[in-house]
Design a protein around this motif. Structure first.
Motif, PDB file in Angstrom:
ATOM      1  N   SER A   1      -7.393  15.609   1.911  1.00 12.88           N
ATOM      2  CA  SER A   1      -7.248  15.473   0.460  1.00 12.88           C
ATOM      3  C   SER A   1      -6.148  14.457   0.168  1.00 12.88           C
ATOM      4  O   SER A   1      -5.119  14.442   0.844  1.00 12.88           O
ATOM      5  CB  SER A   1      -6.902  16.814  -0.188  1.00 12.88           C
ATOM      6  N   GLU A   2      -6.374  13.618  -0.827  1.00 10.19           N
ATOM      7  CA  GLU A   2      -5.416  12.576  -1.171  1.00 10.19           C
ATOM      8  C   GLU A   2      -4.894  12.747  -2.594  1.00 10.19           C
ATOM      9  O   GLU A   2      -5.677  13.003  -3.511  1.00 10.19           O
ATOM     10  CB  GLU A   2      -6.052  11.195  -1.024  1.00 10.19           C
ATOM     11  N   VAL A   3      -3.601  12.608  -2.749  1.00 13.07           N
ATOM     12  CA  VAL A   3      -3.007  12.531  -4.081  1.00 13.07           C
ATOM     13  C   VAL A   3      -3.200  11.115  -4.617  1.00 13.07           C
ATOM     14  O   VAL A   3      -3.554  10.915  -5.776  1.00 13.07           O
ATOM     15  CB  VAL A   3      -1.514  12.896  -4.031  1.00 13.07           C
ATOM     16  N   TYR A   4      -2.973  10.125  -3.757  1.00 14.09           N
ATOM     17  CA  TYR A   4      -3.256   8.732  -4.079  1.00 14.09           C
ATOM     18  C   TYR A   4      -3.383   7.942  -2.781  1.00 14.09           C
ATOM     19  O   TYR A   4      -2.890   8.348  -1.721  1.00 14.09           O
ATOM     20  CB  TYR A   4      -2.178   8.112  -4.979  1.00 14.09           C
TER      21      TYR A   4
ATOM     22  N   ASP B   1      -4.734   1.430  -1.569  1.00 13.13           N
ATOM     23  CA  ASP B   1      -5.515   0.371  -0.934  1.00 13.13           C
ATOM     24  C   ASP B   1      -6.662   0.910  -0.078  1.00 13.13           C
ATOM     25  O   ASP B   1      -7.202   0.175   0.747  1.00 13.13           O
ATOM     26  CB  ASP B   1      -4.602  -0.504  -0.074  1.00 13.13           C
ATOM     27  N   ASN B   2      -6.991   2.199  -0.264  1.00 11.13           N
ATOM     28  CA  ASN B   2      -8.017   2.833   0.570  1.00 11.13           C
ATOM     29  C   ASN B   2      -7.721   2.616   2.052  1.00 11.13           C
ATOM     30  O   ASN B   2      -8.627   2.337   2.846  1.00 11.13           O
ATOM     31  CB  ASN B   2      -9.408   2.295   0.227  1.00 11.13           C
ATOM     32  N   ALA B   3      -6.449   2.760   2.411  1.00  8.06           N
ATOM     33  CA  ALA B   3      -6.014   2.497   3.785  1.00  8.06           C
ATOM     34  C   ALA B   3      -5.840   3.778   4.592  1.00  8.06           C
ATOM     35  O   ALA B   3      -5.551   3.713   5.787  1.00  8.06           O
ATOM     36  CB  ALA B   3      -4.698   1.712   3.778  1.00  8.06           C
ATOM     37  N   PHE B   4      -6.002   4.941   3.939  1.00  6.94           N
ATOM     38  CA  PHE B   4      -5.870   6.215   4.648  1.00  6.94           C
ATOM     39  C   PHE B   4      -7.249   6.855   4.762  1.00  6.94           C
ATOM     40  O   PHE B   4      -7.900   7.139   3.750  1.00  6.94           O
ATOM     41  CB  PHE B   4      -4.918   7.166   3.916  1.00  6.94           C
TER      42      PHE B   4
ATOM     43  N   PHE C   1      -3.482   6.343   8.711  1.00 10.34           N
ATOM     44  CA  PHE C   1      -3.144   5.215   7.853  1.00 10.34           C
ATOM     45  C   PHE C   1      -3.237   3.936   8.677  1.00 10.34           C
ATOM     46  O   PHE C   1      -2.642   3.835   9.752  1.00 10.34           O
ATOM     47  CB  PHE C   1      -1.738   5.352   7.272  1.00 10.34           C
ATOM     48  N   THR C   2      -3.979   2.949   8.165  1.00 11.81           N
ATOM     49  CA  THR C   2      -4.127   1.657   8.817  1.00 11.81           C
ATOM     50  C   THR C   2      -3.571   0.579   7.904  1.00 11.81           C
ATOM     51  O   THR C   2      -3.957   0.486   6.730  1.00 11.81           O
ATOM     52  CB  THR C   2      -5.606   1.354   9.129  1.00 11.81           C
TER      53      THR C   2
ATOM     54  N   PRO D   1       0.810  -1.218   0.000  1.00  6.38           N
ATOM     55  CA  PRO D   1       0.000   0.000   0.000  1.00  6.38           C
ATOM     56  C   PRO D   1       0.848   1.275   0.000  1.00  6.38           C
ATOM     57  O   PRO D   1       1.939   1.311   0.570  1.00  6.38           O
ATOM     58  CB  PRO D   1      -0.816  -0.105   1.286  1.00  6.38           C
ATOM     59  N   ALA D   2       0.302   2.313  -0.615  1.00  8.34           N
ATOM     60  CA  ALA D   2       0.972   3.612  -0.665  1.00  8.34           C
ATOM     61  C   ALA D   2      -0.073   4.713  -0.603  1.00  8.34           C
ATOM     62  O   ALA D   2      -1.183   4.559  -1.108  1.00  8.34           O
ATOM     63  CB  ALA D   2       1.786   3.736  -1.953  1.00  8.34           C
TER      64      ALA D   2
END
Length: 195
Positions: free
Chosen positions: A81-84, A87-90, A95-96, A57-58
């Protein structure tokens, strides 16, 4: 004759192999390409390797608006806001580590104050490892310019379900603003492979 057969075999071995699939023999799970004579394995220009492990994940996140940080308070940085996020982990500034993705993670962050009075400021990662909270990679600025920043990079060994958040602290005597753009405030990370 013998020489003719030997030359045929030599030419066959040295020729181009055209096939769709290379597989190992039944009962073996390891396929080796190259042996003692191989020092370089080259792909043709423009070729692409697929199905190889990658550094996921990243994620990389930043705030969409300025945040007011209370005086003398360890505060979670709002990163909405996310750049990427592969794994939809943030989510919810946290972050999980996903199921099955334990390992060593490289994290990096930066927080910059926005035209505030000189003061002591620091940022750090607060990680919950196996249910226990620990601080990692604290970085501090003892008080300089009005637009000073703190930043750090480091590796944390994590298991599935472990979490990490970015926190910021300042003690200028009043609330303190931090920037709202990716260049000035961000938190990111990815899993390392091969170690």
């Amino acid at each position: 004759n013998y020489n003719t057969i030997r030359e045929y075999i030599r030419n066959f071995i040295m020729s181009k192999l055209e096939t769709n699939t290379i597989d190992n023999i039944s009962g073996s799970s390891t396929l080796t390409i190259g042996d003692s004579n191989t020092s370089t394995i080259a792909l043709k220009s423009g070729a692409t390797l697929t199905n190889f492990p990658d550094n996921t994940p990243a994620f990389l996140a930043f705030p969409s608006s300025a945040q007011s940080i209370p005086n003398n308070t360890n505060t979670t940085v709002v990163l909405d806001s996310e750049v990427y996020d592969t794994d939809n982990a943030f989510a919810s500034n946290t972050f999980t580590v996903p199921s099955g993705e334990g390992g060593k993670y490289l994290f990096y962050f930066k927080v910059r104050q926005n035209n505030n009075t000189q003061n002591r400021l620091y940022a750090y990662l607060e990680a919950s490892i196996s249910g226990s909270s620990s601080d990692f990679y604290t970085t501090e600025n003892g008080g300089g310019g009005s637009y000073d920043s703190v930043q750090a990079t480091g590796v944390i060994n994590m298991s599935a379900g472990d979490t990490v958040v970015l926190k910021f602290y300042q003690n200028c005597g009043t609330s303190n603003n931090i920037f709202s753009s990716l260049n000035h405030v961000h938190f990111g990370g990815h899993k390392l492979i091969g170690i």
